[in-house]
Design a protein around this motif. Structure first.
Motif, short mmCIF file in Angstrom:
data_model
loop_
_atom_site.label_atom_id
_atom_site.label_comp_id
_atom_site.label_asym_id
_atom_site.label_seq_id
_atom_site.Cartn_x
_atom_site.Cartn_y
_atom_site.Cartn_z
N ILE A 30 0.84 -1.21 0.00
CA ILE A 30 0.00 0.00 0.00
C ILE A 30 0.87 1.24 0.00
O ILE A 30 0.59 2.21 -0.72
CB ILE A 30 -0.97 -0.02 1.20
CG1 ILE A 30 -2.04 -1.09 0.99
CG2 ILE A 30 -1.61 1.35 1.43
CD1 ILE A 30 -2.94 -1.32 2.19
N GLN A 33 2.36 1.69 -3.50
CA GLN A 33 1.38 1.98 -4.55
C GLN A 33 0.34 3.01 -4.10
O GLN A 33 -0.79 3.00 -4.61
CB GLN A 33 0.69 0.68 -4.97
CG GLN A 33 1.62 -0.37 -5.50
CD GLN A 33 2.29 0.05 -6.79
OE1 GLN A 33 1.70 0.75 -7.60
NE2 GLN A 33 3.53 -0.36 -6.98
N GLU A 34 0.70 3.89 -3.22
CA GLU A 34 -0.27 4.83 -2.65
C GLU A 34 -0.94 5.68 -3.73
O GLU A 34 -2.17 5.81 -3.75
CB GLU A 34 0.42 5.74 -1.63
CG GLU A 34 -0.52 6.76 -1.02
CD GLU A 34 0.19 7.72 -0.09
OE1 GLU A 34 -0.51 8.57 0.48
OE2 GLU A 34 1.43 7.64 0.07
N GLU A 35 -0.18 6.21 -4.65
CA GLU A 35 -0.74 7.08 -5.69
C GLU A 35 -1.72 6.31 -6.60
O GLU A 35 -2.80 6.79 -6.90
CB GLU A 35 0.39 7.68 -6.53
CG GLU A 35 -0.08 8.71 -7.53
CD GLU A 35 1.07 9.32 -8.31
OE1 GLU A 35 0.81 9.77 -9.43
OE2 GLU A 35 2.22 9.33 -7.82
N ALA A 36 -1.33 5.10 -6.98
CA ALA A 36 -2.20 4.29 -7.83
C ALA A 36 -3.49 3.94 -7.09
O ALA A 36 -4.59 3.99 -7.67
CB ALA A 36 -1.48 3.02 -8.27
N LEU A 37 -3.40 3.58 -5.82
CA LEU A 37 -4.59 3.25 -5.04
C LEU A 37 -5.51 4.46 -4.90
O LEU A 37 -6.74 4.31 -4.97
CB LEU A 37 -4.19 2.72 -3.67
CG LEU A 37 -3.61 1.31 -3.66
CD1 LEU A 37 -3.05 0.96 -2.28
CD2 LEU A 37 -4.67 0.30 -4.05
N GLN A 38 -4.94 5.64 -4.72
CA GLN A 38 -5.78 6.85 -4.62
C GLN A 38 -6.54 7.08 -5.92
O GLN A 38 -7.72 7.42 -5.91
CB GLN A 38 -4.91 8.06 -4.27
CG GLN A 38 -4.47 8.09 -2.83
CD GLN A 38 -3.59 9.28 -2.51
OE1 GLN A 38 -3.23 10.06 -3.39
NE2 GLN A 38 -3.24 9.45 -1.25
N LYS A 39 -5.86 6.87 -7.04
CA LYS A 39 -6.53 7.05 -8.34
C LYS A 39 -7.64 6.02 -8.52
O LYS A 39 -8.71 6.34 -9.03
CB LYS A 39 -5.52 6.97 -9.48
CG LYS A 39 -4.63 8.18 -9.57
CD LYS A 39 -3.66 8.08 -10.73
CE LYS A 39 -2.78 9.32 -10.77
NZ LYS A 39 -1.81 9.26 -11.84
N ILE A 40 -7.39 4.79 -8.12
CA ILE A 40 -8.41 3.74 -8.23
C ILE A 40 -9.62 4.11 -7.37
O ILE A 40 -10.77 3.98 -7.81
CB ILE A 40 -7.84 2.37 -7.83
CG1 ILE A 40 -6.87 1.87 -8.90
CG2 ILE A 40 -8.95 1.34 -7.61
CD1 ILE A 40 -6.09 0.63 -8.51
N LEU A 41 -9.37 4.56 -6.17
CA LEU A 41 -10.48 4.94 -5.28
C LEU A 41 -11.25 6.13 -5.83
O LEU A 41 -12.49 6.18 -5.76
CB LEU A 41 -9.95 5.23 -3.88
CG LEU A 41 -9.42 4.01 -3.12
CD1 LEU A 41 -8.78 4.42 -1.80
CD2 LEU A 41 -10.52 3.00 -2.88
N THR A 44 -13.36 4.75 -8.80
CA THR A 44 -14.54 4.01 -8.36
C THR A 44 -15.55 4.93 -7.70
O THR A 44 -16.76 4.71 -7.83
CB THR A 44 -14.15 2.86 -7.40
OG1 THR A 44 -13.39 3.38 -6.32
CG2 THR A 44 -13.40 1.77 -8.12
#
Length: 164
Positions: A30, A33-41, A44
């Motif tokens: 996490i 990949q914080e930036e990618a996870l923020q974009k995914i959230l 969605t």
């Protein structure tokens, strides 16, 4: 002198230790990949706001009904005819050498370009002009190609249809 090792003990981790290791690995992932996870959230969240997720959920719930409708539509006669035409055309195109197709396509393009130059000039073609045009090597070559094409097509048609 040291005593020889006579037995090897395998250390087995407890369920809590395994769970703790997995949590640590997940936490590291996490963080990486914080930036990618923020974009995914964010993505969605936007999909949820405009109702796409609800629609997708409803489609998943009704998957059997949707599959039935799709199957019914695909099995209609016009669609099966279209599929058969596409398969037949693909079979014919795959049996032609690509170089022949490219040459024919380029010839058609050049012919269309030439025809567009003289389109709308209002000239009528007379019988003598037509006869003299046959002497033009380019026109004669195209006529010969067309006649050979018609001959081959006629041979194939003779195999399928009775002659009068």
């Amino acid at each position: 002198m040291a005593t020889p090792i006579t037995s090897i003990r395998k250390s087995e981790k407890t369920a809590e230790q395994l769970q703790q290791e997995k949590l640590e690995d997940l936490q590291a992932l996490i963080t990486e990949q914080e930036e990618a996870l923020q974009k995914i959230l964010q993505l969605t969240g936007e999909l949820h706001k405009i109702g796409v997720l609800d629609a997708a959920h409803a489609m998943v719930q009704a998957k059997e009904k949707i599959a039935g409708i799709a199957l019914e539509q695909v099995s209609r006669e016009p669609v099966t005819h279209l599929i058969n035409h596409v398969m037949g055309a693909a079979g014919v195109l795959s049996s032609i050498e690509p170089e022949v197709t490219a040459k024919l396509a380029n010839s058609v393009k050049k012919g269309l370009d030439e025809a567009e130059l003289y389109r709308g000039n209002g000239e009528k073609v007379g019988l003598f002009q037509l006869l003299s045009a046959i002497q033009d090597p380019d026109i004669n070559r195209a006529l010969k190609f067309g006649l050979d094409f018609l001959k081959g097509m006629g041979k194939e048609l003779a195999d399928e249809t009775p002659r009068d």
